[in-house]
Enzyme design. Structure first.
Site, mmCIF file in Angstrom:
data_model
loop_
_atom_site.group_PDB
_atom_site.id
_atom_site.type_symbol
_atom_site.label_atom_id
_atom_site.label_comp_id
_atom_site.label_asym_id
_atom_site.label_seq_id
_atom_site.Cartn_x
_atom_site.Cartn_y
_atom_site.Cartn_z
ATOM 1 N N GLU A 91 37.306 49.551 42.369
ATOM 2 C CA GLU A 91 38.266 49.343 41.291
ATOM 3 C C GLU A 91 37.581 49.341 39.933
ATOM 4 O OE1 GLU A 91 40.693 45.894 42.058
ATOM 5 O OE2 GLU A 91 40.658 46.302 44.215
ATOM 6 N N SER A 206 27.713 33.696 36.173
ATOM 7 C CA SER A 206 28.755 32.961 36.894
ATOM 8 C C SER A 206 28.222 31.585 37.274
ATOM 9 C CB SER A 206 29.173 33.738 38.148
ATOM 10 O OG SER A 206 29.765 34.970 37.798
ATOM 11 N N HIS A 208 30.427 28.213 37.279
ATOM 12 C CA HIS A 208 31.538 27.655 38.057
ATOM 13 C C HIS A 208 31.450 26.153 38.334
ATOM 14 C CE1 HIS A 208 32.838 31.737 38.449
ATOM 15 N NE2 HIS A 208 31.860 32.071 39.247
ATOM 16 N N CYS A 325 40.505 41.650 40.881
ATOM 17 C CA CYS A 325 39.410 42.454 41.409
ATOM 18 C C CYS A 325 39.338 42.365 42.929
ATOM 19 C CB CYS A 325 38.093 41.984 40.799
ATOM 20 S SG CYS A 325 36.723 43.046 41.242
#
Length: 357
Positions: A91, A206, A208, A325
């Site tokens: 994608e 990332s 988090h 995604c």
């Protein structure tokens, strides 16, 4: 295909570096490989051997990637399901204001528990030419001024191909290094290799959570580097390239949205050359996570801002088309139920927004 193979095939038909550069620039503009310029036709520039040998190479390049389907969202984004030559799919996302998110792998090995892409595991790497081909495809639709490596896959696990693509995009692709964004869960090789590159991209890390044990649960196959150490590595890179690092924080209700986490974030990021991106999680059927309420998200942003952490809230693009995604590909290969979009449409309700990944 890797970019080296592409360039070697051009050299084999007699293309000199100047010819290869023009072919690169035409390709990266979304034009035919033999496109001329405003001032010079291709037949007056390329040698006869190149003109005769280019069509089969162009045919091979065209087969690297093609658009299987397009999904336009109300926010101006356009999600592209891209079919590769071997039948696999990835994608890409055309973002508002000239951005493009590209994939670097089919699937992903990190296995983030909140990410659709990771549910299939890693199927294969993309060659550098396949990565660049996503930009060429997108530029046939819209101008692309910024490329972020935040699509399917962990770029650090395909480092050579991603860095080759970045080098070409930052030179013949005419994209500034600050508009090339390398996203990673924090592989040590990233911090070793990126400072050595000719084109030094911006970095998105990332994070988090500030808690190492929780991070290990959320990102089960990410390197076991403590969040505080990751921030120090990110800070060193940001200072070296003179561009702030982006820390990604997918907001999971009841998991990483507590005041304790916010206080720990303040201790970790205050005074750092950084931007914190709060990304409200967008749930899908059958997952175990939810996004916090909008009021709570706004309160977190204000709290962090008020304590010296530059914070932005970034909803993932294309929420109204169920195109997070990995989800377009998952529907195409039957991993998730595509019928729920139709059910939501009949009920007159927007579909739940997609997860990040």
């Amino acid at each position: 295909m890797r970019l080296q193979e592409f360039h070697q095939s051009l050299a084999a038909i007699g293309a000199l570096p100047c010819h290869i550069g023009r072919i690169n620039r035409a390709w990266l503009k979304g034009l035919p490989l033999d496109a001329g310029t405003r001032y010079q036709k291709s037949e007056n520039y390329f040698p006869l051997s190149v003109r005769n040998g280019l069509p089969p190479i162009a045919e091979r390049v065209d087969k690297l990637a093609r658009i299987q389907s397009q999904h336009e969202a109300a926010d101006g984004s356009l999600r592209l399901l891209v079919a590769l030559n071997d039948g696999q799919m990835v994608e890409s996302v055309l973002l508002p204001r000239g951005g493009l998110c590209v994939s670097s792998q089919v699937g992903c090995a990190v296995g983030c528990t909140f990410c659709m892409t990771g549910k299939s595991g890693l199927l294969r790497q993309l060659g550098s030419a396949e990565i660049v081909a996503q930009v060429a495809l997108a530029r046939r639709i819209r101008p692309v001024k910024k490329v972020v490596f935040m699509g399917m896959g962990e770029p650090a696990h395909n480092l050579d191909n991603v860095l080759d693509a970045i080098d070409l995009l930052g030179s013949d692709g005419n994209i500034g290094h600050k508009n090339l964004v390398f996203s990673t869960v924090g592989d040590p090789r990233v911090f070793e290799r990126l400072p050595q590159q000719r084109i030094k991209p911006a970095l998105a890390l990332s994070l988090h959570t500030t808690r190492a044990e929780l991070r290990a649960q959320l990102l089960p196959r990410a390197p076991r580097i403590a969040p505080a150490e990751l921030v120090e590595l990110g800070e060193a890179y940001a200072r070296s390239v003179d561009y702030p690092i982006q820390y990604q924080w997918t907001l999971l209700a009841g998991v990483n949205d507590s005041r304790d986490e916010m206080d720990a974030l303040v201790r970790l990021l205050r005074g750092k050359y950084a931007v914190l991106n709060l990304i409200p999680y967008n749930s899908v059927e059958g997952d175990g996570f939810q996004r916090p309420a909008g009021e709570a998200i706004d309160a977190m942003k204000r709290y962090l801002h008020g304590h010296g952490v530059l914070t932005k809230v970034r909803d993932s693009a294309g929420q109204d088309i169920d195109g997070g995604c990995g989800q377009l590909r998952a529907r195409a290969v039957g991993v998730i139920d595509s019928s729920r979009l139709a059910r939501r449409a009949r009920a007159g309700q927007p579909d739940p927004a997609p997860p990040q990944g």
